[in-house]
Design an enzyme around this catalytic site. Sequence first.
Site, PDB file in Angstrom:
ATOM      1  N   TYR A   1       1.914   9.732  -1.415  1.00 26.59           N
ATOM      2  CA  TYR A   1       1.733  10.869  -0.517  1.00 26.59           C
ATOM      3  C   TYR A   1       3.057  11.173   0.213  1.00 26.59           C
ATOM      4  CZ  TYR A   1      -3.477  10.691  -0.607  1.00 26.59           C
ATOM      5  OH  TYR A   1      -4.804  10.729  -0.956  1.00 26.59           O
ATOM      6  N   GLY A   2       3.896  10.152   0.335  1.00 26.24           N
ATOM      7  CA  GLY A   2       5.083  10.237   1.191  1.00 26.24           C
ATOM      8  C   GLY A   2       6.077  11.314   0.817  1.00 26.24           C
TER       9      GLY A   2
ATOM     10  N   ASP B   1      -6.230   4.893   1.963  1.00 27.17           N
ATOM     11  CA  ASP B   1      -4.770   4.996   1.867  1.00 27.17           C
ATOM     12  C   ASP B   1      -4.452   5.719   0.569  1.00 27.17           C
ATOM     13  OD1 ASP B   1      -1.974   4.519   2.217  1.00 27.17           O
ATOM     14  OD2 ASP B   1      -2.105   2.760   0.929  1.00 27.17           O
ATOM     15  N   SER B   2      -3.197   6.137   0.444  1.00 27.62           N
ATOM     16  CA  SER B   2      -2.763   6.750  -0.807  1.00 27.62           C
ATOM     17  C   SER B   2      -2.796   5.737  -1.959  1.00 27.62           C
ATOM     18  CB  SER B   2      -1.340   7.282  -0.639  1.00 27.62           C
ATOM     19  OG  SER B   2      -0.495   6.228  -0.211  1.00 27.62           O
TER      20      SER B   2
ATOM     21  N   CYS C   1       4.852   2.726   8.056  1.00 28.31           N
ATOM     22  CA  CYS C   1       4.408   2.891   6.666  1.00 28.31           C
ATOM     23  C   CYS C   1       3.608   1.644   6.310  1.00 28.31           C
ATOM     24  CB  CYS C   1       5.608   3.034   5.733  1.00 28.31           C
ATOM     25  SG  CYS C   1       5.148   3.072   3.991  1.00 28.31           S
ATOM     26  N   THR C   2       2.513   1.873   5.602  1.00 24.71           N
ATOM     27  CA  THR C   2       1.619   0.754   5.280  1.00 24.71           C
ATOM     28  C   THR C   2       2.288  -0.347   4.458  1.00 24.71           C
ATOM     29  OG1 THR C   2       0.946   2.134   3.433  1.00 24.71           O
ATOM     30  CG2 THR C   2      -0.528   2.033   5.319  1.00 24.71           C
ATOM     31  N   HIS C   3       3.312  -0.009   3.696  1.00 26.32           N
ATOM     32  CA  HIS C   3       3.961  -1.019   2.851  1.00 26.32           C
ATOM     33  C   HIS C   3       4.911  -1.930   3.624  1.00 26.32           C
ATOM     34  CE1 HIS C   3       2.471   1.416  -0.429  1.00 26.32           C
ATOM     35  NE2 HIS C   3       3.059   0.657  -1.340  1.00 26.32           N
TER      36      HIS C   3
ATOM     37  N   CYS D   1      -2.814   5.040   6.158  1.00 23.56           N
ATOM     38  CA  CYS D   1      -1.648   5.627   5.496  1.00 23.56           C
ATOM     39  C   CYS D   1      -0.930   6.424   6.574  1.00 23.56           C
ATOM     40  CB  CYS D   1      -2.102   6.549   4.364  1.00 23.56           C
ATOM     41  SG  CYS D   1      -0.759   7.479   3.595  1.00 23.56           S
ATOM     42  N   ASN D   2       0.295   6.026   6.856  1.00 23.28           N
ATOM     43  CA  ASN D   2       1.036   6.719   7.915  1.00 23.28           C
ATOM     44  C   ASN D   2       1.288   8.173   7.563  1.00 23.28           C
ATOM     45  OD1 ASN D   2       2.489   5.037  10.340  1.00 23.28           O
ATOM     46  ND2 ASN D   2       1.764   3.728   8.691  1.00 23.28           N
ATOM     47  N   THR D   3       1.567   8.455   6.291  1.00 22.61           N
ATOM     48  CA  THR D   3       1.856   9.829   5.884  1.00 22.61           C
ATOM     49  C   THR D   3       0.633  10.715   6.110  1.00 22.61           C
ATOM     50  OG1 THR D   3       3.309   8.924   4.181  1.00 22.61           O
ATOM     51  CG2 THR D   3       2.739  11.247   4.002  1.00 22.61           C
TER      52      THR D   3
ATOM     53  N   GLU E   1       6.157  -3.093  -3.509  1.00 30.21           N
ATOM     54  CA  GLU E   1       5.260  -3.179  -4.666  1.00 30.21           C
ATOM     55  C   GLU E   1       5.786  -4.164  -5.711  1.00 30.21           C
ATOM     56  OE1 GLU E   1       3.949   0.646  -6.041  1.00 30.21           O
ATOM     57  OE2 GLU E   1       2.903   1.004  -4.139  1.00 30.21           O
TER      58      GLU E   1
HETATM   59  N1  DGL Z   1       0.803   4.887   2.308  1.00 28.87           N
HETATM   60  C1  DGL Z   1       2.036   5.578   2.521  1.00 28.87           C
HETATM   61  C2  DGL Z   1       2.378   5.541   4.018  1.00 28.87           C
HETATM   62  O1  DGL Z   1       1.949   4.670   4.745  1.00 28.87           O
HETATM   63  C3  DGL Z   1       3.163   4.995   1.692  1.00 28.87           C
HETATM   64  C4  DGL Z   1       3.017   5.237   0.198  1.00 28.87           C
HETATM   65  C5  DGL Z   1       2.995   6.714  -0.161  1.00 28.87           C
HETATM   66  O2  DGL Z   1       4.042   7.373  -0.094  1.00 28.87           O
HETATM   67  O3  DGL Z   1       1.925   7.191  -0.499  1.00 28.87           O
HETATM   68  O4  DGL Z   1       3.073   6.393   4.492  1.00 28.87           O
END
Ligand code: DGL
Length: 276
Positions: free
Chosen positions: A50-51, A18-19, A194-196, A81-83, A160
């Site tokens: 990454y988003g 993940d990012s 999104c993972t968060h 990581c969805n992005t 976070e």
């Molecule tokens: N991990 C990113 C996602 O799932 C969220 C955090 C980021 O922007 O890197 O899209």
Amino acid sequence: MAQIATTMTKRHPIGVFDSGVGGLTVVRALRRALPGEDIVYLGDTARVPYGSKSPRTVEKYSLTCQRFLLDRGVKLVLIACNTASANALPALREASPVPVIGAVEPGADSALAATKTGHIGVIGTLGTVRSGAYAKAIAARDTAAKLSALACPLFVPLAEEGWTHDDIAALVARRYLTQLFAQDTQIDTLVLGCTHYPLLADVLGQVAREIAGHDVMVVDSAHAMAEAAKDALGSGPNKRTAAGRLDCFATDTSRLDELAPRFLGEPLTGFELVDL
Ligand code: DGL
């Protein structure tokens, strides 16, 4: 997805990247679905987020993350990581000798299984929404389904900070979800793209139902990915009863002790610092 050759199945770890730390929500779901499996996790914390970055940069960073995992002999890669999934899946699959599971396809499958009206909402980072990846995945599976998408960048810092069950979370959720339901009042399924966001699932579900005035199912791509990993391993998952190892690596270790357990839901022995 093709199942993995049995020579690779039992002893090799599953690689997850993940990012940052958000991908630990996927590890959490994976450890429930496949408790005997060893996992290698990489958080690219030096380059998060990454988003907000361009597809080209996300693809470049994602390829270096995957290379790191492949060098550790993983039998399967999960893009937690969805992005990265939305912007780099084809390049990652092309560069990998082992199967690669992204977040978007399992999330789209779960959303279509859950929806009754065929009206689906997805929320994620700017990069995920701009890519149109969920719209493409939904349309490829069901041409009659209707998808509305909205970027909700403030949910990442809220998760976070641990501000996930209070008035501030509800206020921000109300603001974003009002915009989403204005696009389509018939949405009955909300994909947390999104993972968060799984950390905010309770508030998001509650606020979505209030705004919609009807039931709204919340679909979490972390769980959908864990199920996809189980399918990919077929009859070859590690059946041992002891919990599998979890080895965590990060490209920057600032605040990880505080943040990581929040996403993983269990204590962590620590991250090893790596340069990619
Ligand atoms: N991990 C990113 C996602 O799932 C969220 C955090 C980021 O922007 O890197 O899209």
